[in-house]
Design an enzyme around this catalytic site. Structure first.
Site, mmCIF file in Angstrom:
data_model
loop_
_atom_site.group_PDB
_atom_site.id
_atom_site.type_symbol
_atom_site.label_atom_id
_atom_site.label_comp_id
_atom_site.label_asym_id
_atom_site.label_seq_id
_atom_site.Cartn_x
_atom_site.Cartn_y
_atom_site.Cartn_z
ATOM 1 N N SER A 207 36.199 35.855 39.562
ATOM 2 C CA SER A 207 37.064 37.040 39.936
ATOM 3 C C SER A 207 38.066 36.631 40.912
ATOM 4 O O SER A 207 38.321 35.576 41.176
ATOM 5 C CB SER A 207 35.995 38.099 40.406
ATOM 6 O OG SER A 207 36.843 39.569 40.304
ATOM 7 N N ASN A 208 38.477 37.951 41.596
ATOM 8 C CA ASN A 208 39.507 37.779 42.702
ATOM 9 C C ASN A 208 39.135 38.965 43.637
ATOM 10 O O ASN A 208 38.308 39.724 43.537
ATOM 11 C CB ASN A 208 40.976 38.018 41.888
ATOM 12 C CG ASN A 208 41.190 39.124 41.405
ATOM 13 O OD1 ASN A 208 40.947 40.364 41.686
ATOM 14 N ND2 ASN A 208 41.341 39.010 39.861
ATOM 15 N N ARG A 209 40.037 38.755 44.448
ATOM 16 C CA ARG A 209 39.833 39.765 45.944
ATOM 17 C C ARG A 209 40.356 41.302 45.691
ATOM 18 O O ARG A 209 40.554 41.835 46.718
ATOM 19 C CB ARG A 209 40.629 38.970 47.103
ATOM 20 C CG ARG A 209 39.810 37.795 47.426
ATOM 21 C CD ARG A 209 40.589 36.993 48.395
ATOM 22 N NE ARG A 209 40.752 37.730 49.742
ATOM 23 C CZ ARG A 209 41.695 37.556 50.662
ATOM 24 N NH1 ARG A 209 42.680 36.678 50.705
ATOM 25 N NH2 ARG A 209 41.616 38.500 51.872
ATOM 26 N N SER A 210 41.110 41.509 44.750
ATOM 27 C CA SER A 210 41.707 43.003 44.215
ATOM 28 C C SER A 210 40.477 43.889 44.582
ATOM 29 O O SER A 210 39.224 43.900 44.170
ATOM 30 C CB SER A 210 42.090 42.996 43.074
ATOM 31 O OG SER A 210 42.699 44.504 42.765
ATOM 32 N N ALA A 274 44.149 43.167 38.721
ATOM 33 C CA ALA A 274 44.537 41.574 39.094
ATOM 34 C C ALA A 274 43.633 41.023 38.084
ATOM 35 O O ALA A 274 42.515 40.920 38.196
ATOM 36 C CB ALA A 274 44.180 41.379 40.595
#
Length: 396
Positions: A207-210, A274
């Protein structure tokens, strides 16, 4: 048209006496007001004062239950169109920020889904404490509106920042927030927000930091301005915005499916999500065990470029994209604007720790074809959302 319902939460500071005038101002302005007071607030002004002004019984920790209010704190929370906390002490701000519900006021506030307007008032030394700053930032991130204290003569006998603004200023601030111009009425807006999640096995994922804060702010602002909003959101820790349709998703594929299903029916599409660039080619059915292995190889496959596909598909829609960059912002942003056939690009510098991912504030540049970039200097994501929508209307 029925009157808007204002719930005023009075907490224990010397500025309580000003709150009586604020109640009167709301009533004169055509609002219906109910008041709840903490025990410490009642040490400064009696509940009877607010009962007379509001023409409603005041909620305290000592209220008896009535047939109309079988569960009083829930009844008040459900009745509320807007909650105003004034004066908001450092103690109550801390409770709100951390979800503490140990008296009537904090419990009712925790149960309230309506917009919250918080007016801090305290000694300057308390206002400047790191703990207070953290709590205020948390409230902002959670969607509460904050009217900062002003500099003036304090109860302690000297001047400093901590004085509550005058009732007329508070009234003007709250009512301006409540009377959003309905300039998006009749428009349908599709917003995506938050991260996507790509499974590795039943336990792990990419995943990502959004955090989703920017997309949620845009969705809520659009709904407040009269639009019919659909929000497609990846997993976040945020409270669901009000007065809109919410569609939860996890993966980029799920996001793509929901966008394709809803795209044609909307006038504006704002892609703040994101989206993961890759997914795992073979997702394991069982948890991948370490078994002494120092290296695990994952074969990644590119996800479809959802934004570019929408750019090629659009007919009447106006399409807005978001770009998170760490270098060569304008060059990379201009390239993305053209390649993805966008009507507007919101460009973020995520190399900065004070804005962007997970922060309450942001600073962005708005790019449009054949126009100079527009800088929106560092401010709250809620304010940036309003400015994005202002620019969006110019595209209509």
């Amino acid at each position: 048209m029925s009157k808007k319902h204002i719930a005023m939460y009075i907490t224990g500071g010397i500025a309580v006496y000003k709150a009586a005038q604020l109640v009167r101002s709301f009533i004169k302005g055509g609002y219906e007001v109910k008041v709840a007071m903490t025990a410490s607030a009642q040490e400064f002004v009696t509940p009877q004062t607010f009962a007379v002004l509001s023409q409603h019984e005041v909620y305290t920790d000592f209220n008896s239950k009535t047939p109309a209010d079988f569960v009083p704190h829930i009844a008040l929370a459900d009745w509320t169109d807007a909650a105003v906390v004034v004066p908001a002490t450092a103690n109550m701000i801390g409770k709100m920020a951390n979800g503490i519900a140990d008296d009537f006021v904090s419990t009712a506030l925790l149960a309230t889904a309506a917009p919250k307007y918080v007016v801090p008032a305290m000694n300057e030394k308390m206002w400047q404490q790191a703990a207070t700053k953290r709590n205020v930032a948390c409230l902002r991130a959670d969607g509460s509106e904050i009217l900062p204290p002003v500099t003036g003569f304090l109860a302690e006998g000297y001047s400093g920042q901590g004085r509550m603004p005058e009732p007329a200023e508070i009234y003007a601030w709250v009512t301006a927030k409540l009377t959003h111009q309905q300039d998006l009425a009749g428009k349908k807006i599709l917003v995506s927000a938050g991260p996507t999640v790509e499974a590795i096995d039943p336990v792990r994922f990419l995943s990502n930091r959004s955090s989703g804060k920017m997309g949620y702010a845009v969705a809520q602002a659009a709904a407040d301005r009269g639009a019919e909003v659909t929000l497609i959101s990846g997993p976040t820790a945020l409270a669901q915005p009000t007065n809109l349709k919410m569609i939860p998703i996890r993966s980029a594929r799920e996001l793509q499916e929901q966008l394709e299903e809803n795209f044609d029916a909307n006038d504006f599409v704002i892609m703040a999500a994101a989206v993961a660039d890759y997914h795992v080619k073979e997702v394991a059915d069982q948890k991948i065990k370490k078994h002494g292995r120092d290296v695990v190889e994952l074969e990644l496959v590119a996800n479809p470029d959802i934004l570019a596909a929408l750019g090629q598909k659009k007919t009447h829609q106006r399409l807005v994209g978001f770009a998170a960059e760490t270098q060569n912002l304008l060059a990379n942003g201009a390239k993305k604007l053209a390649e993805k056939n966008l009507d507007m690009l919101v460009l973020n510098d995520v190399s900065r720790s004070d804005i962007g991912f997970n922060a309450a504030d942001n600073e962005v540049r708005l790019l449009r074809p054949q126009e100079e970039p527009k800088l929106i200097e560092k401010t709250s994501k809620a304010q940036i959302a309003q400015e994005i929508l202002d620019e969006l209307l110019k595209l209509a």
